[in-house]
Every structure is written in structure tokens, then in C-alpha cells.
Design a protein around this motif. Structure first.
Motif, PDB file in Angstrom:
ATOM      1  N   GLU A 178       0.827  -1.218   0.000  1.00  0.00           N
ATOM      2  CA  GLU A 178       0.000   0.000   0.000  1.00  0.00           C
ATOM      3  C   GLU A 178       0.855   1.260   0.000  1.00  0.00           C
ATOM      4  N   VAL A 179       2.005   1.212   0.692  1.00  0.00           N
ATOM      5  CA  VAL A 179       2.921   2.367   0.719  1.00  0.00           C
ATOM      6  C   VAL A 179       3.446   2.643  -0.689  1.00  0.00           C
ATOM      7  N   VAL A 180       3.831   1.588  -1.417  1.00  0.00           N
ATOM      8  CA  VAL A 180       4.328   1.749  -2.794  1.00  0.00           C
ATOM      9  C   VAL A 180       3.228   2.339  -3.680  1.00  0.00           C
ATOM     10  N   GLN A 181       1.987   1.891  -3.463  1.00  0.00           N
ATOM     11  CA  GLN A 181       0.850   2.419  -4.230  1.00  0.00           C
ATOM     12  C   GLN A 181       0.635   3.909  -3.954  1.00  0.00           C
ATOM     13  N   LYS A 182       0.982   4.362  -2.736  1.00  0.00           N
ATOM     14  CA  LYS A 182       0.845   5.791  -2.397  1.00  0.00           C
ATOM     15  C   LYS A 182       1.945   6.640  -3.041  1.00  0.00           C
ATOM     16  N   PHE A 183       3.118   6.024  -3.277  1.00  0.00           N
ATOM     17  CA  PHE A 183       4.219   6.772  -3.895  1.00  0.00           C
ATOM     18  C   PHE A 183       3.905   7.145  -5.341  1.00  0.00           C
ATOM     19  N   SER A 189       0.223  10.726  -3.274  1.00  0.00           N
ATOM     20  CA  SER A 189      -0.898  11.079  -2.391  1.00  0.00           C
ATOM     21  C   SER A 189      -0.413  11.639  -1.050  1.00  0.00           C
ATOM     22  N   ILE A 190       0.748  11.178  -0.550  1.00  0.00           N
ATOM     23  CA  ILE A 190       1.286  11.684   0.735  1.00  0.00           C
ATOM     24  C   ILE A 190       1.672  13.152   0.582  1.00  0.00           C
ATOM     25  N   GLY A 191       2.280  13.516  -0.561  1.00  0.00           N
ATOM     26  CA  GLY A 191       2.654  14.908  -0.822  1.00  0.00           C
ATOM     27  C   GLY A 191       1.454  15.837  -0.836  1.00  0.00           C
TER      28      GLY A 191
END
Length: 255
Positions: free
Chosen positions: A183-188, A192-194
Motif C-alpha cells: 500500500e505504501v508503494v501504491q501511495k508513492f 498522495s502523501i505529498g
């Protein structure tokens, strides 16, 4: 001729010519399979000496690290500035099953973001995912003009920079702790975190070009073969078709 000189006369020819064998005749090609997070399943190919005696080809393939552009993995040139490193975790047949190793952005992208008359803010945090991967994340952001601002410079005060950095660390920690590695890789990929950091920091000082510029895998749990196979799906799935078929070069008897 003096006695005892030129001792080579009594012996045979020195250094008989050895037959040169093409080193590629001992090698085998393996496919590099990217996890199902990415659109392209076969990220490339790699060579290894075939198994012989006590030397096993699989041992030489495991832990190899390959750098691949996200533009190639997702067939989108706009994402080409982001680079992923994939590490071979296991080998199934002629397939190297890879997992996430690290993520970075290209130097030219980073240089294009840095300009005059603005404040650069960076934050770093070490956080563990819900499935036990310890990651170190680096975030970067830049201040921008307020709506209707006339002044040319957009410098933030040191107290505002500290607040923004604190907010960056808080959001990165929350986003990663509540997610698995997949899921973290999918957010990169869509950043989306930015965007979350931009929204949260708008009340302190408006930000632009907020990115997770780097992510390092510090510690990983023991490789679970079942989970690794699940992250790769069917080994027959090759993703979207690449133009042109790969042909293994012919073995040469001599070079």
C-alpha cells in the motif's frame, strides 16, 4: 655459444595457444518480474552462469538489485522522474521474483524544483509499516505565493518551517504505520502523501511541489514465499505486450 646459455632450447614450445571459449555460452537468461502494483510485469532480463557442480545459479541471482524507471514500469513518460530499485527475493523457474528495495527521484527533476525567492523545507523520518518493514522517508517541499500576493519573495519564518517540518513527519508516520508495504508503494505512484502534506500545511504557509523524494528500506522481515507469490500473481501474466520479441544471441564457438 657459451655452455649453459639459452636454456629454452632443450624444452618444448612455451605457452601453447589456449582455445578461447565464448563466456556467454555458459550463461542463461532470466526474466525480472515486477510486483503486480506496476502495469508492466516483466521489467527486464538478467544473465547468470548456469548451475554447475556446487555452484547454483539461484544463489547468484538472489539479492541482485535493479533500478527501473516508473515511466517504464507504468508506461507513462510523465512519471519517468521517479526511480524504483527492485531486489530479487526468490527465483521460480526462469523468473526472478522481485520486491521493493528503495525509491528515488532523478537529479534533473530535483534541480528543476530548486529556485530563488522561496524556502526549501525537508523532513526525514524512520517508520515501520503494519507488516514489519522499517522505512526511512525523505520529504521535500517549497513555499509559494499567497493568493493576491504582490511581494516577489516567499520566504517562511524559521518558526513556520519548524511547524511545517513537524506536520510532514506526523503525516508520513501516520500514512506508513497504517499501511502494508504494498500500500505504501501504491501511495508513492500518485504522490498522495505529498498532497496530504500540502493540504495540512496550507494554514501555516502555502506549499508547492511537495514530494516524497526518497525512500530507503532499512530492515525487512524474513521473506515469506507464499506472500511473495501473491504479490506477483500468476507467473504466466506478462502485463501489457512489449513490441518485438526477445531473441537470445547465438552461442559463438570462439571469440
Amino acid at each position: 655459444m657459451a655452455i649453459g646459455k639459452n636454456k629454452r632450447l632443450s624444452k618444448g614450445k612455451k605457452g601453447l595457444k589456449k582455445k578461447i571459449v565464448d563466456p556467454f555460452s555458459r550463461k542463461e537468461w532470466y526474466d525480472l518480474r515486477a510486483p503486480t502494483v506496476f502495469e508492466t510485469r516483466i521489467a527486464g532480463k538478467t544473465l547468470v552462469n548456469r548451475s554447475q557442480g556446487t555452484k547454483n545459479a539461484v544463489d547468484y541471482l538472489k539479492s541482485r538489485v535493479f533500478e527501473v524507471s516508473l515511466g517504464d514500469l507504468n508506461k507513462d513518460e510523465e512519471q519517468a522522474f521517479r526511480k524504483f530499485k527492485l531486489q530479487v527475493s526468490d527465483v521460480a523457474g526462469r523468473n526472478c521474483l522481485t520486491s521493493f528495495h528503495s525509491m528515488d527521484i532523478t537529479t534533473d527533476k530535483l534541480r528543476s524544483l530548486i529556485k530563488k525567492w522561496q524556502t526549501l523545507i525537508e523532513a526525514c523520518v524512520e517508520v515501520k509499516t503494519s507488516d514489519g518493514y522499517l522505512l526511512r522517508l525523505f520529504a521535500i517541499g517549497f513555499t509559494k505565493r499567497h493568493a493576491g500576493q504582490v511581494k516577489s519573495t516567499t520566504y517562511a519564518q524559521s518558526s513556520q518551517v519548524r511547524l511545517i517540518r513537524k506536520k510532514m513527519v506526523e503525516i508520513m508516520t501516520n500514512e506508513v504505520q497504517s499501511s502494508t508495504m504494498r500500500e505504501v508503494v501504491q501511495k508513492f505512484i500518485p504522490e498522495s502523501i505529498g498532497r496530504e502534506i500540502e493540504k495540512a500545511c496550507h494554514s501555516i504557509y502555502p506549499l508547492q511541489n511537495v514530494l516524497i523524494r526518497k525512500c530507503k528500506l532499512i530492515k525487512a522481515p524474513k521473506v515469506d514465499a507464499q506472500k511473495l507469490l501473491e504479490s506477483h500473481g500468476s507467473l504466466e501474466d506478462t502485463g501489457s505486450k512489449i513490441k518485438g520479441e526477445f531473441k537470445e544471441p547465438e552461442v559463438q564457438a570462439e571469440v
